[in-house]
Design a protein around this motif. Structure first.
Motif, PDB file in Angstrom:
ATOM      1  N   GLY A 165       0.729  -1.151   0.269  1.00 29.15           N
ATOM      2  CA  GLY A 165      -0.117  -0.222   0.170  1.00 29.15           C
ATOM      3  C   GLY A 165       0.574   1.242   0.186  1.00 29.15           C
ATOM      4  N   VAL A 166       2.144   1.175   0.586  1.00 28.38           N
ATOM      5  CA  VAL A 166       3.037   1.640   1.090  1.00 28.38           C
ATOM      6  C   VAL A 166       3.678   2.754  -1.170  1.00 28.38           C
ATOM      7  CG1 VAL A 166       4.605   3.009   1.371  1.00 28.38           C
ATOM      8  CG2 VAL A 166       3.137   2.168   3.237  1.00 28.38           C
ATOM      9  N   LEU A 167       3.773   1.462  -1.296  1.00 29.91           N
ATOM     10  CA  LEU A 167       4.244   1.459  -2.916  1.00 29.91           C
ATOM     11  C   LEU A 167       3.829   2.410  -3.766  1.00 29.91           C
ATOM     12  CD1 LEU A 167       6.704  -1.749  -2.876  1.00 29.91           C
ATOM     13  CD2 LEU A 167       7.463   0.378  -2.371  1.00 29.91           C
ATOM     14  N   VAL A 168       2.476   1.596  -3.591  1.00 28.20           N
ATOM     15  CA  VAL A 168       1.566   2.031  -4.610  1.00 28.20           C
ATOM     16  C   VAL A 168       0.966   3.582  -4.190  1.00 28.20           C
ATOM     17  CG1 VAL A 168      -1.126   2.510  -5.190  1.00 28.20           C
ATOM     18  CG2 VAL A 168      -0.152  -0.144  -4.417  1.00 28.20           C
ATOM     19  N   SER A 169       1.065   3.612  -2.941  1.00 32.14           N
ATOM     20  CA  SER A 169       0.947   5.869  -2.628  1.00 32.14           C
ATOM     21  C   SER A 169       2.135   6.834  -2.902  1.00 32.14           C
ATOM     22  CB  SER A 169       0.648   5.880  -1.031  1.00 32.14           C
ATOM     23  OG  SER A 169      -0.462   4.838  -0.888  1.00 32.14           O
ATOM     24  N   LEU A 170       2.696   5.703  -3.088  1.00 32.34           N
ATOM     25  CA  LEU A 170       4.543   6.617  -3.715  1.00 32.34           C
ATOM     26  C   LEU A 170       4.129   7.027  -4.972  1.00 32.34           C
ATOM     27  CD1 LEU A 170       7.143   5.155  -1.201  1.00 32.34           C
ATOM     28  CD2 LEU A 170       6.249   7.471  -1.073  1.00 32.34           C
ATOM     29  N   ALA A 171       2.741   6.001  -5.707  1.00 35.20           N
ATOM     30  CA  ALA A 171       3.292   5.596  -6.871  1.00 35.20           C
ATOM     31  C   ALA A 171       2.085   6.758  -7.815  1.00 35.20           C
ATOM     32  CB  ALA A 171       3.182   4.109  -7.267  1.00 35.20           C
ATOM     33  N   LEU A 172       1.779   7.216  -6.865  1.00 34.94           N
ATOM     34  CA  LEU A 172      -0.048   7.992  -7.146  1.00 34.94           C
ATOM     35  C   LEU A 172       0.958   9.451  -6.949  1.00 34.94           C
ATOM     36  CD1 LEU A 172      -2.615   6.849  -5.237  1.00 34.94           C
ATOM     37  CD2 LEU A 172      -2.316   6.400  -7.327  1.00 34.94           C
ATOM     38  N   GLY A 173       1.830   9.634  -6.748  1.00 38.26           N
ATOM     39  CA  GLY A 173       3.110  11.042  -7.101  1.00 38.26           C
ATOM     40  C   GLY A 173       2.766  11.954  -5.438  1.00 38.26           C
ATOM     41  N   ASP A 174       2.532  13.565  -5.611  1.00 35.83           N
ATOM     42  CA  ASP A 174       2.026  14.053  -4.941  1.00 35.83           C
ATOM     43  C   ASP A 174       1.493  15.015  -5.024  1.00 35.83           C
ATOM     44  OD1 ASP A 174       3.074  15.606  -2.468  1.00 35.83           O
ATOM     45  OD2 ASP A 174       4.286  16.704  -2.820  1.00 35.83           O
ATOM     46  N   ARG A 175       0.143  14.444  -5.011  1.00 31.02           N
ATOM     47  CA  ARG A 175      -0.952  15.007  -5.737  1.00 31.02           C
ATOM     48  C   ARG A 175      -1.550  16.105  -4.859  1.00 31.02           C
ATOM     49  NH1 ARG A 175      -5.928  13.346  -9.324  1.00 31.02           N
ATOM     50  NH2 ARG A 175      -6.896  15.600  -9.319  1.00 31.02           N
ATOM     51  N   LYS A 176      -1.895  17.142  -4.256  1.00 27.38           N
ATOM     52  CA  LYS A 176      -2.201  18.208  -3.293  1.00 27.38           C
ATOM     53  C   LYS A 176      -3.638  18.276  -3.386  1.00 27.38           C
ATOM     54  CE  LYS A 176       1.884  19.684  -0.997  1.00 27.38           C
ATOM     55  NZ  LYS A 176       3.071  20.751  -0.610  1.00 27.38           N
ATOM     56  N   ALA A 177      -4.420  18.618  -2.433  1.00 22.41           N
ATOM     57  CA  ALA A 177      -5.558  19.345  -2.897  1.00 22.41           C
ATOM     58  C   ALA A 177      -6.033  20.476  -2.947  1.00 22.41           C
ATOM     59  CB  ALA A 177      -6.815  19.203  -1.742  1.00 22.41           C
ATOM     60  N   GLU A 178      -6.847  21.524  -4.845  1.00 22.08           N
ATOM     61  CA  GLU A 178      -6.364  22.265  -4.789  1.00 22.08           C
ATOM     62  C   GLU A 178      -7.218  23.403  -4.187  1.00 22.08           C
ATOM     63  OE1 GLU A 178      -8.340  21.445  -8.526  1.00 22.08           O
ATOM     64  OE2 GLU A 178      -6.654  20.407  -9.646  1.00 22.08           O
ATOM     65  N   LYS A 179      -7.118  23.963  -4.078  1.00 25.74           N
ATOM     66  CA  LYS A 179      -7.133  25.615  -3.403  1.00 25.74           C
ATOM     67  C   LYS A 179      -8.495  25.909  -3.894  1.00 25.74           C
ATOM     68  CE  LYS A 179      -2.927  27.444  -1.392  1.00 25.74           C
ATOM     69  NZ  LYS A 179      -2.767  28.336  -2.201  1.00 25.74           N
ATOM     70  N   GLN A 180     -10.017  26.044  -3.614  1.00 21.93           N
ATOM     71  CA  GLN A 180     -11.274  26.941  -4.336  1.00 21.93           C
ATOM     72  C   GLN A 180     -10.616  28.430  -4.625  1.00 21.93           C
ATOM     73  OE1 GLN A 180     -13.958  28.357  -1.940  1.00 21.93           O
ATOM     74  NE2 GLN A 180     -15.286  26.753  -2.036  1.00 21.93           N
ATOM     75  N   THR A 181     -11.105  28.160  -5.681  1.00 25.77           N
ATOM     76  CA  THR A 181     -11.154  29.233  -7.007  1.00 25.77           C
ATOM     77  C   THR A 181     -12.687  29.905  -7.150  1.00 25.77           C
ATOM     78  OG1 THR A 181     -11.967  27.504  -8.777  1.00 25.77           O
ATOM     79  CG2 THR A 181      -9.988  27.413  -9.092  1.00 25.77           C
ATOM     80  N   GLU A 182     -12.674  31.070  -7.547  1.00 26.84           N
ATOM     81  CA  GLU A 182     -13.395  31.632  -7.660  1.00 26.84           C
ATOM     82  C   GLU A 182     -14.627  31.125  -8.357  1.00 26.84           C
ATOM     83  OE1 GLU A 182     -14.737  36.339  -8.295  1.00 26.84           O
ATOM     84  OE2 GLU A 182     -13.072  35.883  -8.947  1.00 26.84           O
ATOM     85  N   GLN A 183     -14.640  30.149  -8.658  1.00 31.31           N
ATOM     86  CA  GLN A 183     -15.494  29.375 -10.297  1.00 31.31           C
ATOM     87  C   GLN A 183     -16.466  28.494  -8.976  1.00 31.31           C
ATOM     88  OE1 GLN A 183     -17.318  30.288 -12.892  1.00 31.31           O
ATOM     89  NE2 GLN A 183     -18.663  28.926 -12.730  1.00 31.31           N
ATOM     90  N   SER A 184     -16.109  27.529  -8.329  1.00 27.84           N
ATOM     91  CA  SER A 184     -15.961  26.545  -7.521  1.00 27.84           C
ATOM     92  C   SER A 184     -16.587  27.081  -5.995  1.00 27.84           C
ATOM     93  CB  SER A 184     -15.130  25.767  -7.081  1.00 27.84           C
ATOM     94  OG  SER A 184     -13.762  26.696  -6.183  1.00 27.84           O
ATOM     95  N   ALA A 185     -16.402  27.743  -5.880  1.00 27.29           N
ATOM     96  CA  ALA A 185     -17.224  29.277  -5.222  1.00 27.29           C
ATOM     97  C   ALA A 185     -18.451  30.210  -5.071  1.00 27.29           C
ATOM     98  CB  ALA A 185     -16.263  30.668  -4.045  1.00 27.29           C
ATOM     99  N   LEU A 186     -18.576  30.088  -6.376  1.00 22.47           N
ATOM    100  CA  LEU A 186     -19.666  30.908  -7.446  1.00 22.47           C
ATOM    101  C   LEU A 186     -20.872  29.348  -7.597  1.00 22.47           C
ATOM    102  CD1 LEU A 186     -21.445  33.280  -8.229  1.00 22.47           C
ATOM    103  CD2 LEU A 186     -20.144  32.243 -10.549  1.00 22.47           C
ATOM    104  N   GLU A 187     -19.829  28.196  -7.443  1.00 25.15           N
ATOM    105  CA  GLU A 187     -21.131  26.949  -7.522  1.00 25.15           C
ATOM    106  C   GLU A 187     -21.609  26.785  -6.498  1.00 25.15           C
ATOM    107  OE1 GLU A 187     -18.767  24.415  -9.714  1.00 25.15           O
ATOM    108  OE2 GLU A 187     -18.782  24.941 -11.986  1.00 25.15           O
ATOM    109  N   GLU A 188     -20.792  26.928  -5.038  1.00 21.98           N
ATOM    110  CA  GLU A 188     -20.480  26.456  -4.774  1.00 21.98           C
ATOM    111  C   GLU A 188     -21.724  27.503  -2.989  1.00 21.98           C
ATOM    112  OE1 GLU A 188     -18.555  25.253   0.347  1.00 21.98           O
ATOM    113  OE2 GLU A 188     -17.820  25.051  -1.549  1.00 21.98           O
ATOM    114  N   ALA A 189     -21.437  28.640  -3.747  1.00 24.43           N
ATOM    115  CA  ALA A 189     -22.955  29.603  -2.709  1.00 24.43           C
ATOM    116  C   ALA A 189     -24.041  29.217  -3.567  1.00 24.43           C
ATOM    117  CB  ALA A 189     -22.535  30.627  -3.500  1.00 24.43           C
ATOM    118  N   GLY A 190     -23.720  28.948  -5.215  1.00 26.41           N
ATOM    119  CA  GLY A 190     -25.389  28.608  -5.742  1.00 26.41           C
ATOM    120  C   GLY A 190     -25.364  27.826  -4.913  1.00 26.41           C
ATOM    121  N   ILE A 191     -25.144  26.059  -4.930  1.00 26.65           N
ATOM    122  CA  ILE A 191     -26.355  25.524  -4.011  1.00 26.65           C
ATOM    123  C   ILE A 191     -26.385  25.223  -2.451  1.00 26.65           C
ATOM    124  CG2 ILE A 191     -25.533  22.677  -3.395  1.00 26.65           C
ATOM    125  CD1 ILE A 191     -22.691  22.201  -5.495  1.00 26.65           C
ATOM    126  N   THR A 192     -25.222  25.978  -1.851  1.00 22.74           N
ATOM    127  CA  THR A 192     -26.116  26.614  -0.172  1.00 22.74           C
ATOM    128  C   THR A 192     -27.626  27.587  -0.794  1.00 22.74           C
ATOM    129  OG1 THR A 192     -23.787  27.061   0.271  1.00 22.74           O
ATOM    130  CG2 THR A 192     -25.515  27.685   1.684  1.00 22.74           C
TER     131      THR A 192
END
Length: 226
Positions: A165-192
């Motif tokens: 499992g550790v080796l598989v995790s290392l193979a996935l790369g160092d991907r991080k959670a993306e910051k919320q953009t203004e467009q995603s904030a706009l969509e989330e606000a509409g959902i709210t």
């Protein structure tokens, strides 16, 4: 988790209870770290409207993995136990036919397919209280050895699974959670707004949604400053 399983794979019949507790604590620390991390990683990879489904799917596959893992480890435990019992435990009864004719006879037949049941029965305090001392000295050493060796193999297999499992995790790369953009904030606000039951259309929505986003930004800045 890998360190914890490695330590537990080194336990023998002479390992003290306190030492076993330390090993289990090490294993628990690893499990406590990985469980919420995986859940958060899955949630951050999906938009807000899909996070409920993604989280439930994560729990579902975690349950399936636990069931499959326990089944595989159970097969490893039983097969290794039977191999040890065939070489060290069952020959004792072949040398003493009177034991096979007693109450242990049916139990021995079942032990060839279910050694776990044999361990639970003969190593329980109730059963040990009914077995004569001379018979305990003859039966318990091979039983304890078979149980300890089988558990060592089970923990070693679990350790290799964790390493994979550790080796598989290392193979996935160092991907991080993306910051919320203004467009995603706009969509989330509409959902709210929709979730709160506000029926907003046309120009009213265009006026309210940016105000809601701006209020969130201000509240976030004030929280950071505080």
């Amino acid at each position: 988790m890998a360190v914890g399983f490695f330590l537990m794979s080194k336990m023998t019949i002479h390992t003290t209870q306190l030492t076993a507790v330390y090993y289990i604590i090490a294993l628990g620390l690893g499990m406590g770290i990985i469980m919420p991390t995986v859940t958060i990683a899955v949630q951050s990879a999906f938009p807000a409207e899909q996070r409920g489904v993604a989280t439930s799917a994560t729990q579902f596959f975690r349950s399936i993995g636990g069931t499959l893992g326990m089944t595989v480890l159970g097969v490893v435990f039983n097969s290794h136990s039977i191999r040890i019992l065939e070489s060290e435990f069952f020959p004792i009864f072949q040398q003493n036919p009177s034991l096979q004719a007693g109450p242990l006879g049916p139990m021995l037949d079942k032990a060839r397919t279910d050694p776990h049941g044999l361990f639970n029965t003969l190593l329980s305090p109730e059963a040990l209280g009914m077995i004569p001392l001379n018979l305990q000295q003859m039966l318990l050493p091979p039983l304890n050895t078979a149980l300890a060796d089988s558990l060592q193999l089970v923990f070693a297999v679990a350790m290799y699974v964790i390493i994979a499992g550790v080796l598989v995790s290392l193979a996935l790369g160092d991907r991080k959670a993306e910051k919320q953009t203004e467009q995603s904030a706009l969509e989330e606000a509409g959902i709210t707004l929709f979730a709160e039951g506000m029926s907003v259309e046309g120009e009213i929505a265009a006026e309210l949604v940016p105000d809601l986003i701006e209020n969130r930004r201000l509240s976030g800045r004030s929280s950071e400053q505080s």
